[in-house]
Each structure stands twice: as structure tokens, then as C-alpha cells.
Design an enzyme around this catalytic site. Structure first.
Site, mmCIF file in Angstrom:
data_model
loop_
_atom_site.group_PDB
_atom_site.id
_atom_site.type_symbol
_atom_site.label_atom_id
_atom_site.label_comp_id
_atom_site.label_asym_id
_atom_site.label_seq_id
_atom_site.Cartn_x
_atom_site.Cartn_y
_atom_site.Cartn_z
ATOM 1 N N ASP A 92 0.843 -1.197 0.000
ATOM 2 C CA ASP A 92 0.000 0.000 0.000
ATOM 3 C C ASP A 92 0.880 1.249 0.000
ATOM 4 O O ASP A 92 1.914 1.290 0.659
ATOM 5 C CB ASP A 92 -0.892 0.002 1.239
ATOM 6 C CG ASP A 92 -2.142 0.837 1.082
ATOM 7 O OD1 ASP A 92 -2.246 1.538 0.057
ATOM 8 O OD2 ASP A 92 -2.999 0.799 1.973
ATOM 9 N N HIS A 105 -8.081 -0.900 -9.409
ATOM 10 C CA HIS A 105 -7.943 0.130 -8.389
ATOM 11 C C HIS A 105 -6.899 1.166 -8.779
ATOM 12 O O HIS A 105 -7.125 2.376 -8.657
ATOM 13 C CB HIS A 105 -7.577 -0.522 -7.051
ATOM 14 C CG HIS A 105 -7.445 0.439 -5.920
ATOM 15 N ND1 HIS A 105 -8.529 1.100 -5.375
ATOM 16 C CD2 HIS A 105 -6.353 0.868 -5.231
ATOM 17 C CE1 HIS A 105 -8.116 1.885 -4.394
ATOM 18 N NE2 HIS A 105 -6.802 1.765 -4.287
#
Length: 318
Positions: free
Chosen positions: A151, A224
Site C-alpha cells: 500500500d 484500483h
């Protein structure tokens, strides 16, 4: 001599191993408002006092305010782009707005520092604030989210961090400040883990093990990474993410606390619109088939200098 650039809060500080996120609502009576306003002048000193106990712990605290709270606490002037959280999407796939007047983002290398500072910050405000959400986040292996992917890979670095996150000449009264948007996501890990790794990679747009972005020839437009990449005049507009996993395995709760900083809320809101509505509409982020946003709030982070000054500001109507 020109006024120096205001000292920002710890928006640009290095990412740490632990964090506590606290969202609270303000009790709307004069005594509570006065107490919270005066408390703004104590935040930095409390952070220093706790942090000195473990100098290597990199303790920091960011305090931010929602739109209506700013009016109640400080009045005018107000940050140019501060407004209530904007909802996106439709029933079953929606970026929801939830109550929140004050956000505390406390981070350190170890949770005991975060815990101690949260305690010291909240104790003086009993009866003046009501905590509506509190999340203890942890760093997961090599900066991975709970769904197993790295992330924050595309976060700005070096001098670019301040360039993308700190307000400048566009709103000089609030220079050195930042906007921050938070959401708490819960993940259906059983359904996610049933997907083959190759399918997960196409949902995210990156390889799972090596964290390499998929080639455009095979990366879906609904991935995403595709929908959260924002360009303006041919240049990518970045935000600073300091997301943290959280969870309670015994309760089957697995989540990601999304927190994004930017010098304007516009790029983060566009990311959310792309994710929840789709680009074009209907081409939404397929990660939302497995992840549900259960909170949402937008806040303004005043500079450290302004935060201390706000302790003595009486709210005005103009």
C-alpha cells in the site's frame, strides 16, 4: 522581513509502525467549545512530553477539523476548500459520510506511545467531545494492506511531499495547512481469498508479490490503480496516503483505514468518484466488490503555528 512560511503539522513525517485514528464530535455548548479551542494550544506540548520518553519512537500527532466544527470553534476566516464530506456512489457501493468534527492521527513506531498520547489528549476534553470512531492500526509486514498488496507505493517522496500536500499561495491565510480525508473500509476476506492471485492482481492493477504495476495492455480500466491515478495537464497529481490495516480476527473483522493528505480535497474526491461511480460511470473499482466503506470524513489540518494561535481565536461571523 517577509513572514516565514508557517511550520506545518507532522503531515510529511515518515510513516511509522503504529497509529491511532480518533474521530470525535463536538458537544455544541459554549463551555465545551471554549475548552476545545483552548486545548488547541496544548497539543504540541503534550506530544513533546510523551515523545521525549522514547526519543526513537517518532511520535507525532496531527489534529484536524471538520467544516461545521471550524465554524463553531473559530469562525472566519476559514480554509477556502473546507466543506462537508461528499458522498459518491449508490446503495450497496457508496462512499458514505459519517459524523466527525475533529480528527486525531497519532502515529509512532510503537503502540504504547500512541496509546499514552491519546489518553493525555482526550482526558482534558471529557464531556466536551464524544468519540465516534477509534481505530488502532498496525504496519503489516512490508507495508502491505490486509488484502496482501503493498500500500502507498505511489506516494510522493522528497520535496514532492510538501508540494502535493501543503497549502501554499492559493490560500495564503492557511499556508502550511493540509486537507485530509479518512474512510474506514471493511473487507470480505473469505470472498477475496477465494480469488486466484492473477484475478486479485487485475483487481488491484499490480503484481502481488513484487508490487510491479501491470502493463496497460493487460491492466483493466476498472482496476484500483487505474481509477485512482489522477492526471491534470498531463501531470500526475499525487496524494500522501498513510493507510493502516486493523482488525479483530476473533470477530472476523478485517479492515483498512484509509487516510489521504493533499493541498486540496479535489484530487481525493475525484479518486472516490472514479472508484464508486466509475470512469466512465459503471466502470467502478472492482475492489469495492470485496470492500465496504463504513465511515467518511473530510477535515482541514491547520499549520502547527496556526493551531497554537487558534487557542485564542474567538469565533466571528465575518
Amino acid at each position: 522581513m517577509d513572514n516565514p512560511t508557517p511550520e506545518p503539522q507532522a503531515v510529511c513525517s515518515p510513516i511509522t509502525g503504529s497509529a491511532i485514528f480518533i474521530v470525535a464530535t463536538l458537544v455544541p455548548d459554549p463551555d465545551s467549545i471554549a475548552k476545545v479551542r483552548a486545548w488547541c494550544g496544548d497539543i504540541a506540548a503534550l506530544t513533546r512530553s510523551v515523545g521525549k520518553r522514547v526519543p526513537s519512537g517518532n511520535l507525532s500527532c496531527i489534529c484536524a477539523f471538520g467544516s461545521s466544527a471550524w465554524d463553531n470553534l473559530f469562525g472566519h476566516p476559514r480554509p477556502a476548500s473546507l466543506h462537508a464530506f461528499r458522498e459518491f456512489g449508490e446503495e450497496g457501493r457508496r462512499a458514505v459520510a459519517t459524523p466527525g468534527d475533529i480528527l486525531l492521527h497519532i502515529r509512532a513506531e510503537q503502540m504504547d506511545l500512541c496509546f499514552e498520547l491519546a489518553t493525555q489528549l482526550l482526558n482534558p476534553l471529557r464531556g466536551a467531545l464524544s468519540v465516534v470512531d477509534e481505530v488502532q492500526g498496525f504496519r503489516y509486514f512490508d507495508m502491505r494492506s490486509i488484502i496482501g498488496f503493498v500500500d502507498g507505493t505511489e506516494n510522493p517522496t522528497g520535496r514532492k511531499i510538501a508540494e502535493f500536500t501543503l497549502v501554499g499561495a492559493e490560500d495564503p491565510t492557511f499556508a502550511g495547512g493540509s486537507y485530509v480525508l479518512v474512510q474506514k473500509y471493511l473487507h470480505n476476506m473469505d470472498a477475496w481469498n477465494e480469488l486466484p492471485v492473477e484475478t486479485q492482481e487485475k483487481v488491484i492493477g499490480r503484481t502481488k508479490l513484487s508490487d510491479i504495476e501491470l502493463d496497460d495492455s493487460i491492466k483493466p480500466s476498472c482496476s484500483h490503480s487505474s481509477l485512482t491515478t489522477i492526471t491534470e495537464n498531463g501531470q500526475e497529481v499525487k496524494i500522501l496516503r498513510d493507510n493502516m490495516p486493523f482488525g479483530r480476527p476473533g470477530a472476523g473483522e478485517f479492515g483498512t483505514y484509509f487516510i489521504g493528505y493533499a493541498r486540496s480535497p479535489a484530487p481525493i474526491e475525484l479518486m472516490l468518484e472514479n472508484m464508486f461511480v466509475g470512469k466512465p460511470p459503471g466502470n467502478y473499482d472492482r475492489l469495492l466488490d470485496f470492500s465496504t466503506a463504513v465511515t467518511g470524513g473530510l477535515f482541514f489540518v491547520p499549520s502547527a503555528d496556526l493551531l497554537e494561535e487558534l487557542a485564542d481565536r474567538e469565533p466571528s461571523e465575518n
